[in-house]
Write a protein that holds these residues in place. Sequence first.
Motif, mmCIF file in Angstrom:
data_model
loop_
_atom_site.group_PDB
_atom_site.id
_atom_site.type_symbol
_atom_site.label_atom_id
_atom_site.label_comp_id
_atom_site.label_asym_id
_atom_site.label_seq_id
_atom_site.Cartn_x
_atom_site.Cartn_y
_atom_site.Cartn_z
ATOM 1 N N ALA A 214 39.800 26.678 30.150
ATOM 2 C CA ALA A 214 38.664 27.582 29.947
ATOM 3 C C ALA A 214 38.568 28.605 31.072
ATOM 4 O O ALA A 214 38.275 29.751 30.881
ATOM 5 N N SER A 215 38.864 28.173 32.342
ATOM 6 C CA SER A 215 38.666 29.149 33.431
ATOM 7 C C SER A 215 39.993 29.749 33.855
ATOM 8 O O SER A 215 40.136 30.298 34.914
ATOM 9 N N ALA B 87 36.828 40.210 47.399
ATOM 10 C CA ALA B 87 37.116 38.876 47.961
ATOM 11 C C ALA B 87 36.687 37.787 46.977
ATOM 12 O O ALA B 87 37.419 36.827 46.733
ATOM 13 N N HIS B 88 35.527 37.962 46.358
ATOM 14 C CA HIS B 88 35.059 36.957 45.379
ATOM 15 C C HIS B 88 35.988 36.906 44.170
ATOM 16 O O HIS B 88 36.319 35.822 43.676
ATOM 17 N N VAL B 89 36.408 38.089 43.678
ATOM 18 C CA VAL B 89 37.292 38.119 42.511
ATOM 19 C C VAL B 89 38.609 37.416 42.834
ATOM 20 O O VAL B 89 39.142 36.652 42.026
ATOM 21 N N GLU B 90 39.113 37.631 44.057
ATOM 22 C CA GLU B 90 40.389 37.016 44.449
ATOM 23 C C GLU B 90 40.238 35.505 44.669
ATOM 24 O O GLU B 90 41.226 34.795 44.765
ATOM 25 N N ARG B 91 38.995 35.030 44.774
ATOM 26 C CA ARG B 91 38.778 33.573 44.854
ATOM 27 C C ARG B 91 38.442 33.013 43.473
ATOM 28 O O ARG B 91 38.103 31.839 43.328
ATOM 29 N N GLY B 92 38.500 33.880 42.421
ATOM 30 C CA GLY B 92 38.155 33.424 41.077
ATOM 31 C C GLY B 92 36.687 33.056 40.965
ATOM 32 O O GLY B 92 36.288 32.277 40.109
ATOM 33 N N ALA B 93 35.882 33.632 41.820
ATOM 34 C CA ALA B 93 34.463 33.230 41.909
ATOM 35 C C ALA B 93 33.535 34.276 41.289
ATOM 36 O O ALA B 93 32.343 34.284 41.539
ATOM 37 N N ARG B 94 34.084 35.170 40.457
ATOM 38 C CA ARG B 94 33.209 36.201 39.919
ATOM 39 C C ARG B 94 33.536 36.402 38.449
ATOM 40 O O ARG B 94 34.699 36.515 38.072
#
Lengths: 71, 71
Positions: B3-4, B40-47
């Motif tokens: 899913a993610s 930075a958030h996108v590159e941590r998969g956090a967004r």
Amino acid sequence: MRASGAKEILARNIKLLRGQRGWSQEVLAFEAGLHRTFVAHVERGARNISLTNIERIALALEVSVSRLFEE
Amino acid sequence: MRASGAKEILARNIKLLRGQRGWSQEVLAFEAGLHRTFVAHVERGARNISLTNIERIALALEVSVSRLFEE
């Protein structure tokens, strides 16, 4: 690629893949866990859709997210 | 595809393509008209990034949106 290219590419591919499966927007919305009007807006390129919802549509159509953006 | 999956694939490809250009997150953010912490958030998969911002990153890296989701 024009600034708004991705929305049109996504709309075109979703319509194509949905049509190939003989699905209505309602069936795709149900399969993806989304509202029919949301799918209708996405297919008109009228929605700044989030990645989570893009992925829901990809999973419902059983294609990769990359495939949804092929030109 | 889990899913993610899409967030991890996007993060991996952005990091790879940014690194190939020798860009810092700050340079990519500047080129894409985004904030460094957002990148930075996108590159941590956090967004749960929107399509408009995905496209900004693709344009900055001079790749297709489809390329950003290649596995």
